[in-house]
Design a protein around this motif. Sequence first.
Motif, PDB file in Angstrom:
ATOM      1  N   VAL A 133      14.767  10.479  -9.894  1.00  0.00           N
ATOM      2  CA  VAL A 133      14.424  12.056  -9.872  1.00  0.00           C
ATOM      3  C   VAL A 133      13.018  11.811  -9.013  1.00  0.00           C
ATOM      4  CG1 VAL A 133      13.455  13.881 -11.042  1.00  0.00           C
ATOM      5  CG2 VAL A 133      15.421  12.608 -12.085  1.00  0.00           C
ATOM      6  N   GLY A 134      12.888  12.621  -7.774  1.00  0.00           N
ATOM      7  CA  GLY A 134      11.675  12.599  -7.123  1.00  0.00           C
ATOM      8  C   GLY A 134      11.921  11.570  -6.171  1.00  0.00           C
ATOM      9  N   VAL A 135      13.217  11.396  -5.068  1.00  0.00           N
ATOM     10  CA  VAL A 135      13.505  10.479  -4.150  1.00  0.00           C
ATOM     11  C   VAL A 135      12.602  10.214  -2.942  1.00  0.00           C
ATOM     12  CG1 VAL A 135      14.756  12.361  -2.537  1.00  0.00           C
ATOM     13  CG2 VAL A 135      15.563  10.033  -2.782  1.00  0.00           C
ATOM     14  N   GLY A 136      11.784  11.423  -2.535  1.00  0.00           N
ATOM     15  CA  GLY A 136      10.931  11.084  -1.668  1.00  0.00           C
ATOM     16  C   GLY A 136      11.557  10.735  -0.431  1.00  0.00           C
ATOM     17  N   VAL A 137      11.130   9.573   0.138  1.00  0.00           N
ATOM     18  CA  VAL A 137      11.943   9.096   1.665  1.00  0.00           C
ATOM     19  C   VAL A 137      13.042   8.189   1.310  1.00  0.00           C
ATOM     20  CG1 VAL A 137       9.489   9.423   2.893  1.00  0.00           C
ATOM     21  CG2 VAL A 137      10.301   7.099   1.771  1.00  0.00           C
ATOM     22  N   GLY A 138      13.166   7.990   0.041  1.00  0.00           N
ATOM     23  CA  GLY A 138      14.750   7.167  -0.070  1.00  0.00           C
ATOM     24  C   GLY A 138      14.621   5.855  -0.629  1.00  0.00           C
ATOM     25  N   TYR A 139      13.361   5.067  -0.215  1.00  0.00           N
ATOM     26  CA  TYR A 139      13.303   3.814  -0.329  1.00  0.00           C
ATOM     27  C   TYR A 139      13.779   3.171  -1.767  1.00  0.00           C
ATOM     28  CZ  TYR A 139      11.399  -0.971  -0.771  1.00  0.00           C
ATOM     29  OH  TYR A 139      11.505  -2.355  -0.755  1.00  0.00           O
ATOM     30  N   THR A 140      12.985   3.813  -2.845  1.00  0.00           N
ATOM     31  CA  THR A 140      13.326   3.300  -4.090  1.00  0.00           C
ATOM     32  C   THR A 140      14.979   3.363  -4.456  1.00  0.00           C
ATOM     33  OG1 THR A 140      11.017   4.027  -4.830  1.00  0.00           O
ATOM     34  CG2 THR A 140      12.828   3.575  -6.499  1.00  0.00           C
ATOM     35  N   LEU A 193       5.388   4.908  -2.670  1.00  0.00           N
ATOM     36  CA  LEU A 193       4.910   4.132  -3.554  1.00  0.00           C
ATOM     37  C   LEU A 193       4.883   2.762  -2.618  1.00  0.00           C
ATOM     38  CD1 LEU A 193       6.997   5.142  -6.943  1.00  0.00           C
ATOM     39  CD2 LEU A 193       4.768   5.772  -5.987  1.00  0.00           C
ATOM     40  N   ALA A 194       3.559   2.153  -3.176  1.00  0.00           N
ATOM     41  CA  ALA A 194       3.499   0.888  -2.826  1.00  0.00           C
ATOM     42  C   ALA A 194       4.654  -0.027  -3.213  1.00  0.00           C
ATOM     43  CB  ALA A 194       2.151   0.272  -2.987  1.00  0.00           C
ATOM     44  N   SER A 229       0.794  -1.257  -0.123  1.00  0.00           N
ATOM     45  CA  SER A 229      -0.045   0.015  -0.184  1.00  0.00           C
ATOM     46  C   SER A 229       0.735   1.393  -0.042  1.00  0.00           C
ATOM     47  CB  SER A 229      -0.754  -0.030   1.393  1.00  0.00           C
ATOM     48  OG  SER A 229      -0.124  -0.091   2.505  1.00  0.00           O
ATOM     49  N   ASP A 230       0.104   2.261  -0.464  1.00  0.00           N
ATOM     50  CA  ASP A 230       0.921   3.545  -0.383  1.00  0.00           C
ATOM     51  C   ASP A 230       0.845   4.158   0.890  1.00  0.00           C
ATOM     52  OD1 ASP A 230       1.084   3.337  -3.469  1.00  0.00           O
ATOM     53  OD2 ASP A 230      -0.548   4.509  -3.589  1.00  0.00           O
TER      54      ASP A 230
END
Length: 256
Positions: free
Chosen positions: A83-90, A60-61, A50-51
């Motif tokens: 591009v668009g690191v967010g919290v860094g998980y990807t 992202l899920a 889930s997101d």
Amino acid sequence: MDPAVLRDDMVDGLESPPREVIESEAVAEAMRAVPRRLFLPDDRNAYADSDHEVRGSRILAPSTVARLLEALALEPDDDVLVVGVGVGYTAAVCAEIVGETNAHAVDIARPLVFDARENLERAGYGGVLVDCRDGANGLPEYAPFDRILLEAAVAESPRALREQLSPSGRLVYPRLRDARGQRLEVQTAAGERSPRGIVEFDPLLVAGEQTGAVERNRTAREDREFAARRAESRRGWEQEWIEWDAGSRRSNWPSR
């Protein structure tokens, strides 16, 4: 329950019906290795598909991350830009495949950049470079990249990102399709495109719309753009500054 067991269960679910979004062993092993719970403020549902939302940004899920990584087709030692690191998980999962120093990430929101750096350090991926940048401009100082992942929807892939690809590189991004929604697309450095299914991402933001900015309203920006377009399209009597004299049009603006 042991977090490692939860990660295994998560990946097993992504490899099996009905999802079946993980095909490569590299992606499976990377997602088994990265502790997703360290990237979320509440780890109780860290391994659910889930997101989540942090600082106005969508995390992202796992199934969506897996789809992106499968489309990227990362190889060890590839230079990759997220591009668009967010919290860094990807970025962490990418680093698990290509190596920490080969993974780079940018985000337009400074609070998210700080969060991502802390999360990556805590999870054991402190070597990933994360910088505060306008995503559409990429990270030219470290180009070229073998792979670029854009985690935001655009009508057309940003030119700067295409130019920062290596000759054999590929760009993965969600492409807007008007009323038909979005489609994940892979674009090579040569310009070849291939679709990878329907997706739903937030739009790519510009300065003034990021988390923590004074102005974050996309509608306000779009209203200004439409107003400017209408002003440019006016003719004749609609233009207050035009003076009609003897059949000629003369501007009252002072000459330069």
